[in-house]
Scaffold this motif. Structure first.
Motif, mmCIF file in Angstrom:
data_model
loop_
_atom_site.group_PDB
_atom_site.id
_atom_site.type_symbol
_atom_site.label_atom_id
_atom_site.label_comp_id
_atom_site.label_asym_id
_atom_site.label_seq_id
_atom_site.Cartn_x
_atom_site.Cartn_y
_atom_site.Cartn_z
ATOM 1 N N ARG A 66 0.296 80.336 66.152
ATOM 2 C CA ARG A 66 -1.033 80.749 65.780
ATOM 3 C C ARG A 66 -1.369 82.130 66.334
ATOM 4 N NH1 ARG A 66 -6.800 77.893 66.908
ATOM 5 N NH2 ARG A 66 -7.825 79.103 65.300
ATOM 6 N N THR A 92 0.036 76.153 51.924
ATOM 7 C CA THR A 92 0.249 76.810 53.211
ATOM 8 C C THR A 92 -0.998 76.724 54.061
ATOM 9 O OG1 THR A 92 1.646 78.384 52.064
ATOM 10 C CG2 THR A 92 1.029 78.924 54.314
ATOM 11 N N ARG A 144 -1.305 74.588 57.375
ATOM 12 C CA ARG A 144 -1.626 75.296 58.607
ATOM 13 C C ARG A 144 -2.838 74.674 59.290
ATOM 14 N NH1 ARG A 144 -5.096 79.384 60.054
ATOM 15 N NH2 ARG A 144 -4.400 80.638 61.835
ATOM 16 N N GLY A 163 1.302 85.019 57.158
ATOM 17 C CA GLY A 163 1.106 83.769 56.426
ATOM 18 C C GLY A 163 -0.319 83.657 55.915
ATOM 19 N N VAL A 164 -1.259 83.904 56.798
ATOM 20 C CA VAL A 164 -2.660 83.789 56.398
ATOM 21 C C VAL A 164 -2.991 84.827 55.334
ATOM 22 C CG1 VAL A 164 -5.022 84.034 57.184
ATOM 23 C CG2 VAL A 164 -3.389 82.770 58.560
ATOM 24 N N ASP A 176 1.953 84.552 61.807
ATOM 25 C CA ASP A 176 0.794 83.806 61.327
ATOM 26 C C ASP A 176 -0.103 84.690 60.480
ATOM 27 O OD1 ASP A 176 -1.078 81.771 61.051
ATOM 28 O OD2 ASP A 176 -2.188 82.436 62.815
ATOM 29 N N ARG A 177 -0.267 85.926 60.921
ATOM 30 C CA ARG A 177 -1.125 86.839 60.171
ATOM 31 C C ARG A 177 -0.576 87.075 58.777
ATOM 32 N NH1 ARG A 177 -4.799 89.535 63.930
ATOM 33 N NH2 ARG A 177 -4.288 88.455 65.841
ATOM 34 N N SER A 229 3.105 78.950 60.866
ATOM 35 C CA SER A 229 1.861 79.680 61.069
ATOM 36 C C SER A 229 0.992 78.989 62.111
ATOM 37 C CB SER A 229 1.071 79.745 59.761
ATOM 38 O OG SER A 229 1.284 80.945 59.132
ATOM 39 N N LEU A 282 6.127 77.399 56.087
ATOM 40 C CA LEU A 282 5.264 78.543 56.377
ATOM 41 C C LEU A 282 4.000 78.097 57.100
ATOM 42 C CD1 LEU A 282 5.569 81.561 55.601
ATOM 43 C CD2 LEU A 282 3.947 81.159 53.777
#
Lengths: 338, 518, 335, 305, 302
Positions: free
Chosen positions: D123, D188, D192, D131-132, D128-129, D119, D115
């Motif tokens: 980016r 994560t 990242r 994941g974040v 990615d969003r 991510s 993940l």
């Protein structure tokens, strides 16, 4: 006239930073002939590195784009290539060495593992073959103990040795064009001499073209056939190396040369260009050099000068406009400022 | 907004993912959990959930009821209590008699065997009592048995217990504390090993014990009362009630004690479940502490608070009626119980009494200490009492204590005006009255010189009637002097599989031998 | 005319210990190893050498920014090494420093006003208003102006920052300034501005400079005398013109020959040195330069050379000159 | 290397020693446990007698000296409540704790590393969003609450999974998810940002310039670089997972060391508390020690020195 | 030369020089509103602060008033937006008042732990020597023990309650500050501008207070904002286990503790306080992340 291996036409690159957009490259055109060494000179922020990254297709994806213009490599437009096509080119036909040999090698892989990569990608070589090839290349760039070195990690090498490794990495696939971005700036003078010597030797042995990016006019004088001078994202002057050193036409080039201590009397006041290099966001209309130029004209602030060419000597300055010729009589005659 | 959506989406994605993985695993769980399948024809296993593990499986050491309730399935006592009435019933003992003030004689049953095949006899009984008395064993019961001077084996079926002081409550001690252990086994394998792999005469044999996980027992087929109906018995330890309940509802557990009153419905609503309830011999009360120099040293103030607290409202409102209201210090199950007068809820009287005592209710600020989670709804009760007293103008600060600290505060006389405490299971007056209303008693919250003399006098009495009368009188006096606000007998609520024959006992024991599947 | 000696450095040593764990002996790095030189009032003295040769350490040790391991540093009669911290602080108003990285040497959280007032405040010079006046005039002198007063360092370009750094050093009107690579982080066009400024200031305030640099052309332009350092030692000291026209030590010769040409038509005989500068933690025996020296003799491997004088205050540490003059091999003479 | 190991071992001993000392005195100051073990009707003389028997009436420094002398020999005394060897009781819980911690660690790594890598690679993309977003959320959710909610859904409503207790693999699922959530978020996030950092490095540009395709670039070149700092993080988190799983262990009735410590704290069973502190501090120190060695081993820059 | 030229020569637009404060506040918000997450975090924090200051005046009901006739009402009944608890108290009101506890604990703990940790970190990092060795060993000892366990042990020992939970969280939390500050100070000590100060002749204390401290402010603010979230969750965890804030004081953690037995019968008792904790922690973390990203891009990662 020799064949052009690389031709850049009116290249513009745009960077996006949040909502701000800046253009560090504002219409750059030049070319490299087969087998020649082209020097690109300019101070920090003039866009010389961005240009090289654009050629290599290494501009950051999300935050930058080629706004217009094209880059022709063997008549193939690089700016239109897909990622995959580009990959085949990179490291194979065009390769690059960078300024910082200390950080340009991956610290957790051995020299061999890193050098193996392009050979495997481009040449489909077997392991033992690749190893042999790498060792011979390492020897060729003047590295001692190549057989041991291949299994060592970058941090075990000195800066000069690392730069040699970088050069061997760039040469492995026998590229047609090598771009060297400030290859000696981070090195000591004596090491710089070694590396420049090596590059000259390698150049002499093959018909590879070399694009040498530097801020050091001395390096240019020593290495290049032709020179492109960049300022604030534009090519302001382009000429044969002797031509340029003998009779620089653009006030910026002149200033640059005159301000070198070696071109002034000891202890005398150095010639200097006043002011600072403008940031990309500060550049508006007119000539970007206008606010620092000793010969500035009303016209320079209002209108962007076109390129004036005179016997393969190009200069982007209103002073070169024929109507102003008289003013600059001495320069056009080709007297060197020494 | 966009980002929020993403988060929501992502979260549901994770849930979905875990749901997928768990779906497959769920099948295996069902087969792995014994007797989970309601269609299974012959169910003969029982899983009982407890909030905590037994401290040790050695009998006669740990006084904790959780330990006791479990190991009583392995060990038998000499004398037990009746599950309904609390009366003494002989188990391994045949009969007992009081020879004189210092001597008791106990006849034992014959032909009973331990799990390891050894015979139960007088030596075993003597050994078990001596075990408690031996300092080296660090039995926490020893404090109650220090007055026992000697145990004599008269014959293989008869022992004599000699006490150093008159010990009228000895039979009660035998019934509550003493379990019979096998001397030969303990001597042979040593205490440590015997504590991990116990041997008794009880209905269940030891199989496996995984600390803080489970205790597995199996039926002892040669049990002297006959083969147990339930063949395998497991105690499982689930500290969180919610986890306990969900284990029960999902069929992993068949029985557990102490359902919070508000969750009773969720069990009765379940098709496979029922709730069993019994008024326990454990009582809850609000101590009106006169050790603390404050308004509560005044009898009138204490009486006023008795008038001001509406026990019925608390019982119905907070406990949903699960409890049996008390008026005096003893529960109705207690052998020495006497009906005492009730104060009743009378706000006016309360206010009048406070004024008599020279207090404006509004000027009073009292502190009420309560443990948290020790008794059913304890902190909630405390908060409710606070709001009831608030109605007549008294400001009450509720202070919640961790259990250990709560006890320590009482012991060190650091409690302020009032505190909530429970007591029990208590079947005789002495254990309650002596331990809660004398000056030295660690957990006492009330002391009256005159009453204390009386308590010590009655304690020594041997004649049952005299003794009973003495305690009756004491109960009335304690109510008069408003030593407490008596609240209620706790209601023991059990969650039970519907088809389990189970009758809750007043003494909180869980005896698998008494249960069976329908 | 006898020049007054402002600073004399005698047998200065600065060693660093690198612990190697419990059982191994620690490694001693001789960053500066027994160097001596003097600087007379009003002159510009240069230390030149490649990275790691100890030139910056020398500068810092003179200012007592690090404690010397041995040797004496006499500044105008004061023995700096022996000076207690407080006394040293007061002496600092006569000795100042200009750093290489103009950004790193300015506190990012301070305005120009704060940065420039601080030296005056610390040394209790003038009252508040006079200080401000001083600061303003100093700003004018270095080519900035009053409206820069409340800006933060990040709002300036590299050249401007270096001007601020120089202003800070000069505002106390010290006698002596150590300039550690003051122009090497700057672009060519700005570099010349800063050099000019330094030269002007020197004239105006009668400053003495210790100028540390690796850039030979800058050194040639603005210094009076040069000391060449290699691996913690001074291998050659000479008047600047003398050194550039008549270098004696093989290392100096190589260094000078390595400088790139200034015009493509210029032809230059180059001495390419073999290998890299050895680590100061593990220097070669004898003359530390011998593994790279094109003229190395047998004696160089075992014995460290002595310093010999060659008139006109030109001294050199090389075995080639420990012998009689005639034996100097011509092979390495400069073209 | 050897003296590095010896130095670290000495440090471990010092750390464990100081931790034990601190907890010893703190816990003795918290009061006397004797009365908690005795029946409530035990009179005061009896409480005193037991205090003497258990040694609580002796001067604190004597108790401490005795404790240390014995502890050095691996004897932490007997549990006050069960009279079994305290250290053994704690050690008996280790397997369960390790099981849960390692399951959670594996789950977090399996989820977090891909993940995090994706991510970073993609980016600012939609992925990615998510994941974040997940990582921020994961760090904000208290795990006891998550545990309860999971029980509510999977055990009570869907009746899919058992709520807790030790034993089978099935019992492991919910506690593992609960425990892993925070670590997933942390890993994560770390992967990242570490990847982003690496992808900006000059040597990645070098690899690109020599024609290495994107996937091997990320998977081989960059990941190896970014995994090195992750090792330290894993060690740190494994320590937390082992010792800090108290809440999860309580909620899911997992018979681990954290739950034992909790109970012993409530019971004032000092020998167990001290033995547990000893074991936890030791494990923590050892894990970090191993991580240091591993770090040195994986990182050639340190290894060769 | 024309006016145009004049301008081109001094690229110093006069309008640019506004008062320092105005522009930095403007920059702060301009920066903040560019980030969705930062804005969200900021709004949540504002909301939290608002209800924790004005909580007692905006609750629909008395959060302590028990009405048994109305106990365990589901959400949206009888004017109770989020329902009532086992004593018939309004959950929304309790959550609102409980916010104050979370904010007080979060902020006070960070302040105490931050100040203590900063002092230790500065002493350690700036003065070095044996003090540094001793302090860092203490930090090591504490770090060899999981944070939440440490807090639990301390709370078990010193007792429960709002004051004690702040003490125990601060004891558990100072090491992170101490470590971070120490490494910052160590890094700052080596910075050239500090050397420049020494060279100018600035005294050691002046260097510490005028030059090092102002540069610690940014990392400190970032760490503090991120730690608040950790502390809020830690407090809830400890209260959940019964060692923290004690009833009847409404705090989110003990609401969960009291409500956890009702998970099967009345889901709203644990759902809403849990969501409140998540929102609070989320807000603080989002804001902290944003702060870190804007103020110190190099801190990214850990």
């Amino acid at each position: 006239m020799s064949e052009k291996i690389l031709e850049i036409n009116d290249l513009r690159v745009q960077f996006k930073n949040g909502k701000e957009k800046v253009q560090p490259i504002r219409g750059v055109s030049f070319h490299i002939n087969k087998g020649e060494t082209l020097g690109i000179v300019g101070e920090s922020g003039c866009g010389k590195s961005v240009t090289s990254l654009a050629i290599m297709g290494l501009l950051p994806d999300k935050t930058s784009e080629i706004a217009s213009g094209n880059i022709l490599f063997n008549n193939q437009d690089l700016s239109k290539l897909t990622d995959k096509q580009f990959r085949k080119l990179r490291g194979n036909d065009i390769s690059m060495i960078f300024q910082e040999p200390m950080t340009s090698l991956n610290p957790v892989f051995t020299i061999g593992e890193q050098l193996k990569e392009p050979l495997r990608r481009h040449k489909n070589m077997s392991k033992s073959q690749a190893r042999k090839e790498i060792i011979s290349m390492l020897q060729q760039v003047g590295l001692p103990r190549a057989e041991q070195l291949i299994d060592e990690y970058p941090h075990q090498l000195s800066g000069g040795m690392r730069q040699r490794v970088m050069i061997s990495l760039a040469l492995l696939c026998k590229p047609q064009l090598m771009i060297a971005d400030e290859p000696t700036t981070a090195l000591d003078v004596t090491i710089q001499a070694q590396i420049l010597d090596l590059l000259k030797k390698l150049k002499a042995e093959s018909d590879m073209s070399l694009m040498l990016i530097t801020h050091d006019l001395g390096v240019v004088a020593e290495m290049c056939n032709r020179v492109v001078v960049m300022y604030a994202g534009e090519v302001v002057e382009e000429a044969e190396v002797n031509d340029l050193f003998d009779s620089p036409k653009h006030p910026y080039t002149k200033g640059l040369m005159q301000s070198l201590p070696s071109n002034n009397d000891r202890k005398s006041k150095l010639f200097s260009i006043k002011g600072q290099v403008p940031r990309p966001s500060e550049i508006t209309g007119g000539c970007a050099f206008a606010n620092r130029c000793p010969h500035v004209l009303e016209r320079c602030v209002k209108e962007t000068p076109p390129s004036f060419t005179h016997q393969n000597h190009l200069s982007k300055c209103w002073l070169q406009d024929t109507s102003y010729k008289e003013v600059n009589h001495d320069e056009t005659k080709g007297t060197a400022i020494r | 907004m966009k980002k929020n959506m993403f988060m929501l989406l992502a979260f549901s994605l994770v849930l979905l993912l875990s749901a997928c993985t768990s779906g497959t695993a769920g099948d295996s769980s069902e087969s792995s959990v014994d007797g989970n399948d309601p269609t299974s024809p012959k169910k003969d296993s029982l899983v009982v959930a407890y909030e905590a593990d037994a401290a040790t499986l050695m009998a006669n050491i740990d006084v904790n009821y959780v330990t006791d309730a479990q190991i009583r399935n392995i060990y038998d006592p000499l004398i037990d209590r009746d599950g309904k009435t609390g009366d003494f019933v002989p188990v391994l003992a045949e009969s007992w008699e009081n020879v004189d003030e210092h001597t008791w004689k106990i006849q034992l049953k014959e032909g009973i065997k331990f799990h390891n095949g050894a015979d139960f006899n007088a030596e075993a009984a003597k050994y078990s009592i001596d075990f408690i008395l031996d300092e080296a064993n660090q039995s926490f019961y020893r404090s109650r048995w220090v007055d026992v001077k000697e145990v004599k084996v008269i014959s293989p079926t008869e022992i004599e217990i000699i006490t150093s002081k008159p010990f009228p409550s000895l039979i009660q001690r035998i019934a509550e504390d003493l379990l019979v252990i096998e001397p030969g086994y303990v001597e042979e394998v040593g205490l440590d090993e015997a504590a991990k792999k116990p041997v008794g005469t009880g209905a269940y044999k030891f199989v496996e014990w995984s600390r803080d996980n489970y205790l597995k027992l199996e039926a002892f087929d040669e049990y002297w009362k006959g083969k147990p109906a339930i063949k395998s018995l497991e105690f499982r330890y689930i500290p969180e009630f919610s986890a306990r309940l969900s284990a029960f509802l999902s069929g992993e557990v068949d029985l557990f004690k102490n359902i919070p009153v508000d969750s009773v419905d969720s069990i009765t609503n379940d098709d496979h479940s029922k709730v069993a309830e019994v008024a326990s011999a454990r009582i809850n009360y609000l101590a009106l502490n006169n050790f603390y120099e404050g308004p509560l040293q005044d009898e009138k103030v204490r009486q006023a608070i008795n008038y001001a607290v509406d026990v019925d409202e608390l019982l119905n409102g907070v406990l949903n009626g699960h409890g049996t209201k008390m008026t005096g210090p003893l529960s109705q199950i207690n052998n020495d119980y006497t009906e005492t007068a009730e104060y009743g809820y009378d706000v006016e009287k309360a206010k009048a009494l406070l004024k008599e005592a020279g207090h404006e209710p509004e000027s009073l600020t009292l502190t009420l200490d309560t443990p948290n989670g020790r008794y059913p709804m304890d902190t909630q009760i405390a908060q409710a009492i606070a709001s009831q007293l608030q109605r007549i103008g008294i400001t009450v600060n509720v202070q919640t204590n961790e259990w250990g600290n709560h006890l320590e505060k009482i012991r060190n006389r650091e409690m302020k005006d009032m505190f909530i405490l429970g007591w029990g299971p208590a079947f005789d007056a002495q254990s309650t009255v002596e331990n809660l209303f004398t000056k030295v008693a660690p957990y006492s919250g009330f002391y009256d010189e005159e009453l204390e003399k009386e308590i010590y006098r009655v304690n020594q009495l041997f004649d049952e009637q005299e003794r009973f009368d003495g305690f009756s009188d004491l109960q009335h006096k304690l109510v008069e002097k408003a030593a407490w606000v008596p609240l209620w007998q706790q209601s023991d609520l059990y969650a039970v599989r519907k088809d389990l024959k189970f009758t809750p006992r007043v003494d909180e024991k869980i005896q698998a031998y008494e249960m069976s599947w329908e | 005319m006898k020049q007054k000696v402002l600073l004399s450095v005698n047998n200065l040593k600065k060693y660093y210990d690198i612990p190697q764990g419990l059982f191994k002996e620690k490694i001693i790095v001789k960053a500066v190893d027994d160097i001596s030189f003097t600087i007379t009032k009003g002159e510009t003295f240069a230390l030149v050498g490649e990275s790691g040769c100890g030139k910056s350490t020398t500068g810092r040790t003179i200012l007592k920014l690090t404690e010397p391991t041995g040797g004496r540093i006499i500044f105008d009669g004061n023995d700096i090494a022996a000076l207690p911290y407080k006394k040293m602080r007061t002496l600092r108003n006569r000795m100042q420093m200009v750093f290489q990285d103009p950004y790193a040497s300015l506190n990012p959280k301070k305005t120009v006003r704060e940065i420039l007032t601080e030296p005056l405040r610390v040394h209790k010079k003038f009252d508040h208003d006079t200080r401000l006046k001083k600061v303003k005039s100093m700003l004018e002198i270095v080519g900035l102006s009053e409206y820069h007063l409340d800006r933060y360092p990040h709002e300036f370009s590299g050249g401007q920052r270096q001007r601020i750094g120089i202003a800070r050093a000069v505002i106390l009107q010290p006698d002596f300034i150590i300039a550690d690579e003051p122009v090497s982080a700057l672009d060519v066009s700005v570099q010349s501005q800063v050099i000019n400024l330094m030269l002007e200031l020197q004239k105006e305030f009668e400053l003495t400079y210790l100028f540390i640099s690796h850039d030979l052309s800058v050194i040639q332009h603005m210094t009076d005398r040069v000391a060449v350092m290699y691996l913690g030692k001074i291998v050659e000291i000479a008047k600047t013109e003398d050194l550039f026209t008549n270098p004696k030590h093989p290392y100096t010769k190589a260094l000078l020959s390595a400088v790139p040409i200034t015009h493509p038509k210029e032809k230059k005989e180059r001495i390419i040195l073999k290998g890299d500068v050895p680590s100061p933690a593990n220097p070669p025996s004898g003359c530390t330069f011998h593994p790279r020296c094109p003229a190395a003799l047998d004696i160089c491997k075992t014995q460290a050379p002595k310093t010999s004088e060659h008139g006109n205050s030109h001294s050199v540490s090389c075995h080639l000159y420990n012998k009689i003059e005639e034996e100097i091999p011509h092979a390495i003479s400069h073209s | 290397m050897l003296d590095f190991i010896i130095k670290r071992l000495l440090q471990v001993i010092l750390v464990v020693f100081l931790a034990l000392t601190a907890v010893f005195f703190l816990i003795r100051l918290s009061g006397d446990p004797t009365a908690l073990f005795l029946p409530p009707d035990a009179p005061r003389e009896q409480i005193e007698e037991y205090r003497e028997l258990l040694g609580f009436n002796r001067p604190l420094q004597d108790q401490y000296a005795d404790f240390m002398v014995n502890a050095v020999q691996g004897d932490f005394g007997e549990s006050l409540r069960s009279q079994e060897d305290a250290l053994q009781l704690v050690i008996d819980r280790l397997p369960a704790t390790f099981q849960l911690a390692i399951a959670a660690l594996i789950l977090s790594l399996v989820i977090a590393i891909p993940l995090g890598v994706l991510s970073a690679y993609k980016r600012n993309s939609f992925f990615d969003r998510i994941g974040v977003g997940l990582t921020v959320l994961g760090q904000a959710v208290p795990n006891f609450w998550l545990g309860l909610i999971l029980i509510f859904f999977f055990a009570a409503q869907l009746k899919l999974l058992p709520t807790g207790g030790g034993g089978t693999l099935v019992h492991l699922i919910l506690p593992t998810i609960t425990l892993a959530t925070y670590s997933i978020a942390r890993f994560t996030r770390f992967t990242r940002s570490s990847m982003l950092d690496i992808l900006r490095k000059d040597y990645i540009r070098t690899a690109k310039a020599s024609g290495v395709p994107t996937f091997p670039l990320v998977a081989r070149f960059a990941l190896k670089n970014s995994l090195i700092p992750i090792i330290t993080l894993i060690a740190l988190d494994l320590g937390t997972l082992l010792g800090g799983a108290v809440i999860t262990e309580v909620v899911f009735a997992w018979p681990g060391i954290g739950r034992l410590l909790m109970q012993s704290l409530m019971n004032r069973d000092f020998p167990i508390v001290l033995a547990a502190v000893f074991i936890i501090a030791l494990i923590y120190a050892i894990i970090n020690f191993i991580a240091d060695i591993l770090y040195a081993y994986v990182n050639p820059q340190i290894r060769v020195k | 030369m024309s006016a145009n030229l004049e301008k081109a020569f001094h690229n110093e637009p006069a309008a640019k020089i506004k008062s320092k404060k105005e522009s930095s506040i403007y920059r702060f918000f301009a920066n903040l509103f560019r980030s969705w997450t930062g804005t969200l975090g900021f709004i949540i924090i504002l909301g939290l602060l608002f209800i924790s200051i004005f909580g007692p005046w905006i609750t629909p009901y008395d959060p302590l008033y028990a009405d048994f006739s109305k106990k365990l009402l589901p959400p949206m009944t009888d004017g109770h937006l989020l329902g009532t608890d086992q004593l018939g108290r309004d959950i929304l009101s309790r959550i609102i008042v409980g916010a104050r506890v979370s904010v007080i604990i979060g902020v006070l703990t960070v302040v105490i732990a931050g100040i203590f940790g900063t002092v230790v970190g500065i002493i350690s990092g700036y003065f070095r020597g044996w003090v540094d060795v001793v302090l860092m060993r203490i930090v090591d000892v504490q770090l060899s023990f999981p944070f939440i366990l440490l807090v639990l042990v301390i709370n078990a020992i010193i007792g429960a309650g709002l004051r004690n939970i702040i003490i125990s969280l601060a004891i558990g939390g100072w090491v992170i500050f101490a470590r971070m500050i120490r490494s910052e100070v160590l890094a700052l000590r080596e910075k050239e501008f500090i050397t420049a100060c020494v060279a100018t002749g600035v005294s050691r204390f002046e260097i510490l207070f005028r030059h090092i401290l102002p540069n610690l402010f940014t990392p400190l603010i970032i760490l503090a904002s991120l730690q608040i979230g950790t502390f809020i969750i830690a407090e809830a965890s400890v209260s959940f286990l019964g060692f923290g804030v004690q009833p009847p004081e409404p705090a989110w953690g003990n609401m969960l503790n009291e409500g956890k037995d009702y998970i099967f019968s009345s889901w709203w008792l644990i759902t809403f306080p849990g969501i409140a904790i998540i929102i609070a922690a989320l807000g603080v973390n989002l804001f902290g992340d944003w702060l870190r990203d804007t103020l110190d891009p190099e801190l990214k990662g850990e």
